[in-house]
Structures are given as C-alpha cells and as structure tokens.
Design a protein around this motif. Structure first.
Motif, mmCIF file in Angstrom:
data_model
loop_
_atom_site.group_PDB
_atom_site.id
_atom_site.type_symbol
_atom_site.label_atom_id
_atom_site.label_comp_id
_atom_site.label_asym_id
_atom_site.label_seq_id
_atom_site.Cartn_x
_atom_site.Cartn_y
_atom_site.Cartn_z
ATOM 1 N N GLN A 50 -8.353 -4.643 -5.736
ATOM 2 C CA GLN A 50 -8.785 -3.995 -4.449
ATOM 3 C C GLN A 50 -8.334 -2.234 -4.058
ATOM 4 N N ILE A 51 -7.178 -2.173 -3.891
ATOM 5 C CA ILE A 51 -7.005 -1.282 -4.011
ATOM 6 C C ILE A 51 -7.588 0.066 -4.501
ATOM 7 N N SER A 52 -7.866 0.109 -5.331
ATOM 8 C CA SER A 52 -8.181 1.261 -6.631
ATOM 9 C C SER A 52 -9.218 1.986 -5.729
ATOM 10 N N GLY A 53 -10.157 1.608 -5.081
ATOM 11 C CA GLY A 53 -11.567 2.057 -4.613
ATOM 12 C C GLY A 53 -10.595 2.548 -3.200
ATOM 13 N N ASP A 54 -9.530 2.766 -2.948
ATOM 14 C CA ASP A 54 -9.521 2.990 -1.421
ATOM 15 C C ASP A 54 -8.215 4.306 -2.007
ATOM 16 N N LEU A 55 -8.115 4.422 -2.885
ATOM 17 C CA LEU A 55 -6.620 5.596 -3.442
ATOM 18 C C LEU A 55 -7.294 7.087 -2.813
ATOM 19 N N HIS A 56 -8.040 7.053 -3.051
ATOM 20 C CA HIS A 56 -8.233 8.075 -3.156
ATOM 21 C C HIS A 56 -9.040 8.641 -1.637
ATOM 22 N N VAL A 57 -9.335 7.843 -0.997
ATOM 23 C CA VAL A 57 -9.438 7.793 0.615
ATOM 24 C C VAL A 57 -7.816 7.897 1.248
ATOM 25 N N MET A 58 -6.614 7.597 0.397
ATOM 26 C CA MET A 58 -5.617 6.996 1.482
ATOM 27 C C MET A 58 -4.999 8.633 1.979
ATOM 28 N N SER A 59 -3.931 8.808 3.457
ATOM 29 C CA SER A 59 -3.508 10.071 3.660
ATOM 30 C C SER A 59 -1.987 9.905 3.390
ATOM 31 N N ARG A 60 -1.434 10.911 3.588
ATOM 32 C CA ARG A 60 -0.299 10.512 3.270
ATOM 33 C C ARG A 60 0.687 9.587 4.073
ATOM 34 N N MET A 61 0.505 9.376 5.146
ATOM 35 C CA MET A 61 1.341 8.039 5.899
ATOM 36 C C MET A 61 0.272 6.754 5.318
ATOM 37 N N ASP A 62 -0.675 6.759 4.775
ATOM 38 C CA ASP A 62 -1.132 5.142 3.789
ATOM 39 C C ASP A 62 -0.114 4.632 2.951
ATOM 40 N N TRP A 63 0.529 6.094 1.822
ATOM 41 C CA TRP A 63 1.224 6.284 0.915
ATOM 42 C C TRP A 63 2.437 5.481 1.541
ATOM 43 N N VAL A 64 2.777 6.424 2.590
ATOM 44 C CA VAL A 64 4.533 6.346 3.169
ATOM 45 C C VAL A 64 4.769 4.528 4.056
ATOM 46 N N LEU A 65 3.788 4.434 4.989
ATOM 47 C CA LEU A 65 3.554 2.827 4.941
ATOM 48 C C LEU A 65 3.430 2.354 3.681
ATOM 49 N N ALA A 66 2.569 2.376 3.360
ATOM 50 C CA ALA A 66 2.282 1.348 1.463
ATOM 51 C C ALA A 66 3.616 0.749 1.261
ATOM 52 N N LEU A 67 4.230 2.226 1.081
ATOM 53 C CA LEU A 67 5.212 2.392 0.507
ATOM 54 C C LEU A 67 6.926 1.469 1.229
ATOM 55 N N VAL A 68 6.636 2.074 1.758
ATOM 56 C CA VAL A 68 7.665 0.507 3.531
ATOM 57 C C VAL A 68 7.174 -0.289 3.665
ATOM 58 N N PHE A 69 6.100 -0.617 3.114
ATOM 59 C CA PHE A 69 5.419 -2.728 3.577
ATOM 60 C C PHE A 69 5.928 -3.111 1.536
ATOM 61 N N ALA A 70 5.809 -2.150 1.114
ATOM 62 C CA ALA A 70 5.824 -2.825 -0.604
ATOM 63 C C ALA A 70 7.640 -2.973 -1.204
ATOM 64 N N VAL A 71 8.320 -2.404 0.060
ATOM 65 C CA VAL A 71 9.673 -2.803 -0.091
ATOM 66 C C VAL A 71 10.098 -3.665 0.598
ATOM 67 N N VAL A 72 9.673 -3.897 2.005
ATOM 68 C CA VAL A 72 9.411 -5.031 2.854
ATOM 69 C C VAL A 72 9.179 -6.303 1.819
ATOM 70 N N SER A 73 8.371 -6.392 1.098
ATOM 71 C CA SER A 73 7.377 -7.581 0.598
ATOM 72 C C SER A 73 8.460 -8.130 -0.405
ATOM 73 N N LEU A 74 8.763 -7.278 -0.858
ATOM 74 C CA LEU A 74 10.109 -7.198 -1.649
ATOM 75 C C LEU A 74 11.426 -7.790 -2.023
ATOM 76 N N GLY A 75 11.435 -7.361 -0.562
ATOM 77 C CA GLY A 75 13.298 -7.569 0.179
ATOM 78 C C GLY A 75 12.612 -9.161 0.868
ATOM 79 N N VAL A 76 11.465 -9.439 1.259
ATOM 80 C CA VAL A 76 11.478 -10.898 1.556
ATOM 81 C C VAL A 76 11.414 -11.786 0.634
ATOM 82 N N GLY A 77 10.506 -11.260 -0.402
ATOM 83 C CA GLY A 77 10.901 -12.247 -1.786
ATOM 84 C C GLY A 77 11.730 -12.461 -2.145
ATOM 85 N N VAL A 78 12.688 -11.356 -2.727
ATOM 86 C CA VAL A 78 14.391 -11.623 -2.871
ATOM 87 C C VAL A 78 15.381 -12.374 -1.955
#
Length: 166
Positions: A50-78
């Motif tokens: 799903q995300i592979s088609g968006d990689l070329h258009v992701m802004s720096r803010m997209d990357w930062v927020l995606a990383l933050v959201f990923a950490v939150v998701s992992l933390g909630v799973g833990v």
C-alpha cells in the motif's frame, strides 16, 4: 477497481479484522507462534504494498509523522500484550483480552483520528492517509506478540507452533 474504492474496501477489511481479533481474543484463544505471527506478517506485506506507491511523494513531515505513528502503534501493541491475561488450558498457553485490553483498543480510535488530523494540519497527506494503516496494524499486532511470547515462556506455558485443531 479504482484506488479510492480499493482504499475503502481495504479499510473495511482492516476494521473487520480488528473486530474479529478483539472478539476472539476476548473469549480466549490458544497462543501459537503461527497465529501470533501470521497476522502481523500479512498486514506488513499488505502495508508495504500500500505505501510503496507513496514513497516518492512523501515529504519530510510525512516521514517524521510516519515514524512517530509507528512507534506509538508498536507501543500500544506492547501495552496490550502486557495487559492480556495468559493462562494454561488444555496443557497449552492461552491468551484472553481483559476489559482493560479492549479499552486500549477503543482508545486507539480517537488516537488514530488525532494522528490523521495532526498529519493533515501539518501537510503530511501520506501519513494522514489510509495507506499507512496496514503498517501501523502490523506493528501493533507485532508489538503484542513481542510481549506475549516471553511472558508465556517466563510462566512456563507451552506455546504451540501452530494452532491445535479440536
């Protein structure tokens, strides 16, 4: 099928999967390596696709927020893995969600809405879109598995390689 319709169908499939997992795990399920790992792995594959088609258009803010959201998701799973009740039944490890575990799932709804709103306010359309959803679900189920396995082993519970058929 156009991409908007596909996003809707995949979104509904994700919601159905989460509801199914909550209902099943609230009733109690045997802990097996296959069952705890297959869901995050399948979601990871779909998420990467799903995300592979968006990689070329992701802004720096997209990357930062995606990383933050990923950490939150992992933390909630833990957190869910920590709050789930582990017990022995039929000679094997079983897991059951408690009302607190379900509450953590329910708290994810406004949390994810807040993440989407934040991402869109900051102009991070990819991080605020639906294509990141499957990766986040993969991380939250993966985080749960990362905690459930060692907790079960520490208690001396037997973890089956695959589900036991009745």
């Amino acid at each position: 099928m156009n991409s908007e319709l596909l996003d809707i169908v995949l979104g509904l499939a994700a919601v159905a999967l989460v509801v199914l997992m909550i209902v099943r795990r609230t009733r109690g399920v045997p802990v097996s390596a296959r069952k705890l790992l297959i869901v995050p792995l399948v979601l990871l594959v779909v998420g990467v696709q799903q995300i592979s088609g968006d990689l070329h258009v992701m802004s720096r803010m997209d990357w930062v927020l995606a990383l933050v959201f990923a950490v939150v998701s992992l933390g909630v799973g833990v957190l869910r893995g920590t709050l789930s009740r582990l017990y022995e039944q039929e000679g094997r490890a079983w897991m059951r969600y408690t009302w607190v575990t379900v509450s953590v799932w329910l708290a994810l709804i406004p949390l994810r809405v807040g993440m989407v709103v934040l991402a869109n306010v900051l102009g991070a359309s990819v991080a605020g879109g639906t294509h990141l959803m499957f990766l986040l679900l993969a991380l939250t189920f993966g985080g749960e598995a990362l905690v459930v396995f060692p907790r079960a082993r520490a208690r001396g519970l037997v973890i089956a390689a695959s589900p036991v058929r009745a």
